[in-house]
Motif scaffolding. Structure first.
Motif, short mmCIF file in Angstrom:
data_model
loop_
_atom_site.label_atom_id
_atom_site.label_comp_id
_atom_site.label_asym_id
_atom_site.label_seq_id
_atom_site.Cartn_x
_atom_site.Cartn_y
_atom_site.Cartn_z
N ALA A 92 -6.60 5.66 21.01
CA ALA A 92 -7.95 5.21 21.36
C ALA A 92 -8.97 6.34 21.22
O ALA A 92 -10.11 6.11 20.80
CB ALA A 92 -7.96 4.67 22.79
N THR A 149 -14.77 0.77 23.33
CA THR A 149 -13.31 0.84 23.32
C THR A 149 -12.76 0.67 24.73
O THR A 149 -11.74 -0.01 24.95
CB THR A 149 -12.83 2.18 22.74
N GLY A 150 -13.43 1.28 25.72
CA GLY A 150 -13.01 1.11 27.10
C GLY A 150 -13.13 -0.34 27.56
O GLY A 150 -12.25 -0.86 28.26
N THR A 159 -10.38 -2.30 25.91
CA THR A 159 -9.10 -1.93 26.52
C THR A 159 -8.93 -2.58 27.89
O THR A 159 -7.85 -3.09 28.23
CB THR A 159 -9.00 -0.40 26.67
N PHE A 160 -10.01 -2.56 28.69
CA PHE A 160 -9.92 -3.12 30.05
C PHE A 160 -9.63 -4.62 30.01
O PHE A 160 -8.72 -5.09 30.71
CB PHE A 160 -11.23 -2.85 30.79
N ALA A 198 -6.16 -5.56 28.14
CA ALA A 198 -4.96 -4.85 28.58
C ALA A 198 -3.72 -5.73 28.50
O ALA A 198 -2.64 -5.26 28.11
CB ALA A 198 -5.15 -4.34 30.01
N ILE A 231 -2.87 0.37 31.71
CA ILE A 231 -3.85 0.35 30.61
C ILE A 231 -5.23 0.01 31.14
O ILE A 231 -6.23 0.63 30.75
CB ILE A 231 -3.42 -0.68 29.54
N ARG A 232 -5.31 -0.95 32.05
CA ARG A 232 -6.61 -1.37 32.58
C ARG A 232 -7.28 -0.23 33.36
O ARG A 232 -8.49 -0.01 33.23
CB ARG A 232 -6.44 -2.60 33.45
N THR A 290 -6.70 3.10 33.02
CA THR A 290 -7.03 4.23 32.14
C THR A 290 -8.16 3.92 31.17
O THR A 290 -8.68 4.83 30.53
CB THR A 290 -5.79 4.67 31.33
N ALA A 291 -8.55 2.64 31.08
CA ALA A 291 -9.69 2.28 30.21
C ALA A 291 -10.96 3.00 30.67
O ALA A 291 -11.85 3.28 29.85
CB ALA A 291 -9.90 0.77 30.22
N LEU A 345 -11.78 6.38 28.78
CA LEU A 345 -12.18 6.46 27.37
C LEU A 345 -13.66 6.81 27.16
O LEU A 345 -13.98 7.65 26.31
CB LEU A 345 -11.83 5.16 26.66
#
Length: 208
Positions: free
Chosen positions: A82, A119-120, A123-124, A127, A143-144, A146-147, A150
């Motif tokens: 990412a 991108t965040g 990603t959120f 996820a 994943i959610r 750590t979004a 980004l």
């Protein structure tokens, strides 16, 4: 706006600089000294995080299970991918260009920030699909969370590129060393407290 004064990428001598640009006057000997110094600090920049990560992982291995390490490795791989999307090589473009203006720096900064936010966001909200694609449904929560990292990850790209253009790797080397030590200590503490996979994920995001 990002307040960086336009400058040439390497020290030069001779012709005067065009209006709005800065040139360095330096002898061949001083350029060699700068190059050697930059090489030393660049080595520190790359070696320090790896050494700290190695020793901190040895400590954390006593507290983490193989499954928890695998989850953290998968998250780390996704974040690395990412970040490539967010930065798009624009930082290196600033380093390699002969001259860089305020407009160039600002354009790169806001482009990286905008792509990072997008991108965040993807990603959120995506996820679940990402976790399914990786065939690991348990990754969805990680994943959610750590979004959020980004959009922040690329904020220092322009500043780092400016330091690289000046061959001023000392600040970058010190920054990497300090960030590696702090993130390593935090990760070990999280692992000791029973944080599981979050220990390694915390180390990755704290260092970045």
């Amino acid at each position: 706006d990002i307040a960086f004064k336009p400058e040439s990428s390497v020290p030069t001598s001779g012709d005067s600089a065009p209006p709005g640009y800065e040139r360095y006057d330096a002898s061949a000997a001083s350029v060699r000294v700068m190059a050697l110094t930059a090489s030393f600090w660049a080595l520190c920049q790359n070696a320090a995080p790896k050494l700290v990560s190695f020793f901190s992982f040895i400590v954390m291995a006593h507290y983490l299970t193989p499954d928890e390490i695998g989850i953290a490795a998968a998250i780390g791989a996704y974040l690395a991918f990412a970040e490539l999307i967010c930065e798009q090589g624009l930082g290196e473009t600033l380093v390699q260009r002969r001259d860089v203006t305020h407009e160039d720096s600002n354009l790169v900064f806001w482009t990286i920030l905008g792509v990072g936010v997008l991108t965040g966001f993807v990603t959120f909200f995506g996820a679940g699909y990402i976790a399914e694609f990786l065939r690991a449904p348990e990754l969805e929560t990680y994943i959610r969370v750590t979004a959020i990292y980004l959009p922040i990850a690329g904020l220092g790209v322009v500043q780092q590129s400016i330091y690289k253009r000046r061959l001023d790797y000392k600040w970058l080397g010190l920054r990497s060393a300090v960030a590696a030590i702090i993130s390593g200590v935090v990760a070990v503490v999280v692992a000791w407290l029973g944080g599981g996979s979050w220990a390694l994920i915390t180390q990755i995001t704290a260092f970045g």
